[in-house]
Design a protein around this motif. Structure first.
Motif, short mmCIF file in Angstrom:
data_model
loop_
_atom_site.label_atom_id
_atom_site.label_comp_id
_atom_site.label_asym_id
_atom_site.label_seq_id
_atom_site.Cartn_x
_atom_site.Cartn_y
_atom_site.Cartn_z
N ALA A 66 1.56 6.80 7.61
CA ALA A 66 0.87 7.47 6.51
C ALA A 66 1.42 7.03 5.17
CB ALA A 66 1.01 8.99 6.68
N TYR A 67 0.71 7.42 4.11
CA TYR A 67 1.15 7.13 2.74
C TYR A 67 2.53 7.73 2.52
CZ TYR A 67 1.44 7.26 -2.34
OH TYR A 67 1.86 7.12 -3.65
N SER A 68 3.40 6.97 1.86
CA SER A 68 4.76 7.44 1.58
C SER A 68 5.14 7.04 0.17
CB SER A 68 5.74 6.82 2.59
OG SER A 68 7.07 7.17 2.29
N ASP A 69 5.30 8.02 -0.71
CA ASP A 69 5.67 7.76 -2.10
C ASP A 69 7.18 7.53 -2.18
OD1 ASP A 69 6.13 7.67 -4.78
OD2 ASP A 69 5.39 9.67 -5.23
N PRO A 70 7.62 6.31 -2.54
CA PRO A 70 9.06 6.06 -2.61
C PRO A 70 9.80 7.00 -3.56
CG PRO A 70 7.84 3.99 -2.62
CD PRO A 70 6.83 5.08 -2.78
N PHE A 71 9.14 7.41 -4.64
CA PHE A 71 9.82 8.30 -5.59
C PHE A 71 10.01 9.69 -4.99
CE2 PHE A 71 8.47 4.97 -8.49
CZ PHE A 71 9.61 4.83 -9.28
N ALA A 72 9.04 10.16 -4.21
CA ALA A 72 9.21 11.44 -3.53
C ALA A 72 10.33 11.35 -2.49
CB ALA A 72 7.90 11.85 -2.86
N THR A 73 10.37 10.23 -1.77
CA THR A 73 11.45 10.03 -0.79
C THR A 73 12.81 10.02 -1.48
OG1 THR A 73 9.99 8.73 0.65
CG2 THR A 73 12.36 8.45 0.95
N ALA A 74 12.90 9.32 -2.62
CA ALA A 74 14.17 9.23 -3.33
C ALA A 74 14.61 10.59 -3.86
CB ALA A 74 14.05 8.23 -4.47
N ARG A 75 13.66 11.36 -4.40
CA ARG A 75 14.02 12.66 -4.96
C ARG A 75 14.49 13.64 -3.89
NH1 ARG A 75 9.42 11.55 -8.37
NH2 ARG A 75 10.07 11.47 -10.56
N VAL A 76 13.87 13.60 -2.74
CA VAL A 76 14.13 14.61 -1.71
C VAL A 76 15.22 14.20 -0.73
CG1 VAL A 76 13.09 15.90 0.19
CG2 VAL A 76 11.77 15.50 -1.89
N GLN A 77 15.25 12.91 -0.34
CA GLN A 77 16.10 12.53 0.79
C GLN A 77 17.26 11.59 0.47
OE1 GLN A 77 14.37 11.80 4.58
NE2 GLN A 77 12.32 12.41 3.95
N LEU A 78 17.18 10.85 -0.62
CA LEU A 78 18.20 9.83 -0.86
C LEU A 78 19.59 10.44 -1.05
CD1 LEU A 78 18.99 6.93 -1.21
CD2 LEU A 78 18.23 7.02 -3.59
N GLY A 79 19.66 11.57 -1.74
CA GLY A 79 20.96 12.18 -2.02
C GLY A 79 21.73 12.55 -0.77
N LYS A 99 0.80 -1.23 0.00
CA LYS A 99 0.00 0.00 0.00
C LYS A 99 0.84 1.28 0.00
CE LYS A 99 -3.54 -2.51 2.59
NZ LYS A 99 -4.24 -2.65 3.90
N HIS A 100 2.17 1.12 -0.07
CA HIS A 100 3.09 2.27 -0.09
C HIS A 100 2.90 3.15 1.14
CE1 HIS A 100 2.92 1.77 -4.76
NE2 HIS A 100 3.54 0.78 -4.15
N LEU A 101 3.04 2.53 2.30
CA LEU A 101 2.90 3.24 3.57
C LEU A 101 4.25 3.33 4.27
CD1 LEU A 101 -0.31 1.41 4.88
CD2 LEU A 101 -0.21 3.58 3.63
N SER A 102 4.41 4.34 5.09
CA SER A 102 5.59 4.43 5.94
C SER A 102 5.41 3.46 7.11
CB SER A 102 5.78 5.86 6.45
OG SER A 102 4.66 6.26 7.24
N LEU A 103 6.47 3.24 7.87
CA LEU A 103 6.43 2.33 9.00
C LEU A 103 6.95 3.05 10.24
CD1 LEU A 103 7.86 -0.70 7.06
CD2 LEU A 103 5.74 -0.83 8.36
N GLU A 104 6.20 2.96 11.33
CA GLU A 104 6.63 3.54 12.60
C GLU A 104 7.24 2.42 13.45
OE1 GLU A 104 6.47 6.70 13.18
OE2 GLU A 104 5.19 7.32 11.50
N ILE A 105 8.50 2.58 13.85
CA ILE A 105 9.17 1.54 14.62
C ILE A 105 9.56 2.09 16.00
CG2 ILE A 105 10.01 0.38 12.56
CD1 ILE A 105 12.78 1.55 13.19
N THR A 106 9.57 1.20 16.98
CA THR A 106 9.90 1.59 18.36
C THR A 106 10.82 0.56 18.98
OG1 THR A 106 7.71 2.62 18.59
CG2 THR A 106 8.96 2.21 20.61
N GLY A 107 12.04 0.98 19.35
CA GLY A 107 12.96 0.11 20.06
C GLY A 107 13.43 -1.09 19.27
N MET A 108 13.61 -0.93 17.96
CA MET A 108 14.10 -2.02 17.13
C MET A 108 15.63 -2.00 17.11
SD MET A 108 12.21 -2.96 13.54
CE MET A 108 10.46 -3.15 13.82
N THR A 109 16.23 -3.17 16.96
CA THR A 109 17.69 -3.29 16.97
C THR A 109 18.25 -2.99 15.58
OG1 THR A 109 17.61 -4.95 18.72
CG2 THR A 109 19.63 -4.82 17.41
#
Length: 454
Positions: free
Chosen positions: A310-323, A282-292
Motif C-alpha cells: 500500500a501507499y507509504s508516506d516516508p515522512f509519516a514513517t519518519a515522524r512516527v517510527q524512526l525515533g 510511487k511511494h509504496l511499501s514493499l512486502e518481502i518474504t524469506g529475504m536474507t
C-alpha cells in the motif's frame, strides 16, 4: 531530531580524534610518496601508527611491519599489517562518532555477531601483488602502465560473484588512477581517498568478509534512497524500516556503467528491478518474504521475493517510527568515519539552502552529495522545513545529506524524494533537456547490438 539532540551532538570536545586522524595522515603521506623511498620523517609516521595499536592484538604485527619497512624490507604481509593498523585507528574514530550520535538520538544498536572471515581466495593474489606494487611505488610514481597492469586480474574477480564486492572496489581504484595518470603531474592528490581504497582493497582481498545472516519476512517502509555514482558503477541504496521488527535496514542494487551515463539516465540501469523502482517512484511499501538480512542491516534484494504494498508516506514513517527503530551493528571493515550514514528526521527548521537552523542549533547540508538523478536542488532545500536525511561526518564536522524534503514552493506544499525519478523524470524541464541531449543508454545498447551482429 530535536534541537537539544542536535546541540548535544555538535557541542563538546571529541578527545583523541585529531590525534588519530593525524597518525592516519602521516601514513597516507608515506603511501603517496612510496614505501621504497621512506625518509626519516615518513618512517617515524609508520612507527607512530604502529604504536597507536600497540595495546591491541595487532600491535606486535604492526610494530614488526613498521620496522621491516623502515629497514627497506617490504613484503605483502607487512603492508597488510599496516593497512590493518590504519583501518583499526579509523574504526576507533568511527565508533566514537557513532556512539555520540546514538547517544544524542537515544538510538539502540545491535551487537556485532559476524563470523570468522575465510582465508584469501587464490584468484585475488594478482590484485594483492598490484596493491603492493602501488604501495612500493607511491601514488606520485603511478603511470598508465602501472594503473592498468591489474586489469585482467580485476576482470577475473568481477566474473566471480563471491569476489565481486572487492572487484568493483579495485575496478574503481584502477579507473581513477588511469584517469589521473601520470599522477606525478597532478597538482592535488586525493591522498586520503586513495589510501582508504587501497587499505580496504588489501584487507578484502586478504580475508574477504563474512557476516551473520537470517531470513526475514515483513513489510518494508521506505524512508529514502541514497544514490551512489562512480565512473564505472552506480548503486541505489534504500533506507527503510522493517516491520514488524522495528529495525532500520538498507537494501541496495548495483550496475556497471560508463561515464556517459549520468543524471536521470542512471535509473535506466535498474530496469531489471521494477518492483523496487516502482515502490520508490510511487511511494509504496514493499512486502518481502524469506529475504536474507545480514548482521550489518543489509537486506540482500531479490525481486522474486518482493511485492509492492500500500501507499507509504516516508515522512509519516519518519515522524512516527524512526525515533524508536533499532539500528544494526557495523561490520569491522565498514568502521570508517566516512561511512557513518544514519537516517534522521528534522523538521521545523529554517534554511538558507546551505545550513539549517533549529532553535539556535545549526547543521550544514551536505550539498556535495545531492545527486543529479533526482529532484532535490539547493533551491528546494532553501524552501524546505522538514528533511529526511543521513547524518554524516565529513571534513571535521557533522553534515546532513538530504534524501527527501518537504517545502513550500509558490505557497504550495511540495514533497520531493531522491527516488521520485526511479521510473523516469517527472520534471518537464528535465524531460525536454533529456530529449534534446539524447538517451546515452539507448545509444550504447544500439551500438552494442550492432557489434554483436557483426
Amino acid at each position: 531530531m530535536l534541537a537539544t539532540q542536535l546541540a548535544a551532538l555538535r557541542e563538546g570536545p571529541q578527545p583523541g580524534l585529531d590525534e588519530a586522524l593525524g597518525l592516519v595522515a602521516g601514513f597516507d603521506d608515506a603511501l603517496a610518496n612510496g614505501f621504497a623511498r621512506l625518509g626519516e620523517e615518513r618512517a617515524e609516521a609508520l612507527t607512530a601508527l604502529a604504536g597507536a595499536v600497540a595495546a591491541t592484538p595487532l600491535g606486535p604485527l604492526a610494530a614488526d611491519a613498521a620496522g621491516k619497512l623502515t629497514a627497506g624490507s617490504i613484503a605483502e604481509e607487512h603492508l597488510t599489517a599496516l593497512a590493518g593498523a590504519r583501518t583499526t585507528l579509523l574504526g576507533a574514530v568511527h565508533d566514537m562518532l557513532l556512539a555520540r550520535l546514538d547517544t544524542a538520538l537515544g538510538r539502540t544498536r545491535a551487537p556485532w555477531n559476524g563470523a570468522q572471515p575465510p582465508a584469501a581466495d587464490p584468484l585475488t593474489s594478482a590484485c594483492r601483488s598490484w596493491l603492493a606494487e602501488l604501495a612500493i611505488t607511491g601514488w606520485r610514481g603511478v603511470d598508465h602502465e602501472l594503473a592498468s597492469s591489474a586489469d585482467q586480474a580485476i576482470q577475473g574477480m568481477l566474473a566471480e560473484p563471491r569476489l565481486r564486492r572487492a572487484g568493483v572496489l579495485l575496478d574503481g581504484l584502477a579507473a581513477e588512477l588511469r584517469a589521473s595518470s601520470p599522477v606525478g603531474a597532478m597538482e592535488h592528490l586525493p591522498v586520503r581517498r586513495w589510501a582508504d581504497l587501497w587499505a580496504r582493497a588489501l584487507l578484502l582481498t586478504q580475508t574477504g568478509a563474512v557476516e551473520g545472516a537470517e531470513e526475514v519476512s515483513g513489510r518494508l517502509l521506505p524512508l529514502g534512497v541514497d544514490i551512489h555514482e562512480h565512473g564505472t558503477a552506480a548503486q541505489i541504496q534504500l533506507h527503510a524500516i522493517l516491520e514488524p521488527h522495528g529495525r532500520l535496514v538498507r537494501t541496495s542494487v548495483s550496475a556497471a556503467k560508463v561515464d556517459t551515463i549520468a543524471g536521470p539516465f542512471v535509473w535506466q540501469l535498474f530496469q531489471d528491478y521494477p518492483v523496487l523502482t516502482g515502490a520508490l517512484a510511487k511511494h509504496l511499501s514493499l512486502e518481502i518474504t524469506g529475504m536474507t538480512l545480514l548482521s550489518s542491516g543489509d537486506l540482500l534484494w531479490q525481486e522474486a521475493k518482493a511485492g509492492v504494498g500500500a501507499y507509504s508516506d516516508p515522512f509519516a514513517t519518519a515522524r512516527v517510527q524512526l525515533g524508536g527503530a533499532s539500528a544494526p551493528a557495523v561490520p569491522p571493515l565498514d568502521r570508517h568515519p566516512v561511512r557513518v550514514a544514519e537516517p534522521v528526521f528534522v523538521e521545523g527548521y529554517k534554511s538558507d539552502g546551505a545550513m539549517i537552523r533549529l532553535d539556535g542549533a545549526e547543521l550544514p547540508f551536505d550539498l556535495d552529495r545531492l545527486p543529479q538523478s533526482g529532484p532535490l536542488t539547493p533551491q528546494l532545500l532553501k524552501a524546505s522545513t522538514a528533511c529526511i536525511g543521513l547524518m554524516r561526518w565529513d571534513g571535521g564536522g557533522w553534515r546532513l545529506q538530504p534524501l527527501a524534503v518537504q517545502a513550500s514552493v509558490k505557497k504550495e506544499p511540495v514533497a520531493a524524494h531522491n527516488g521520485d525519478w526511479a521510473q523516469g523524470p517527472t520534471d518537464q524541464k528535465v524531460l525536454k533537456s533529456g530529449a534534446k541531449a539524447g538517451d546515452p543508454v539507448s545509444v550504447l545498447k544500439e551500438r552494442a547490438g550492432r557489434l554483436l551482429r557483426k
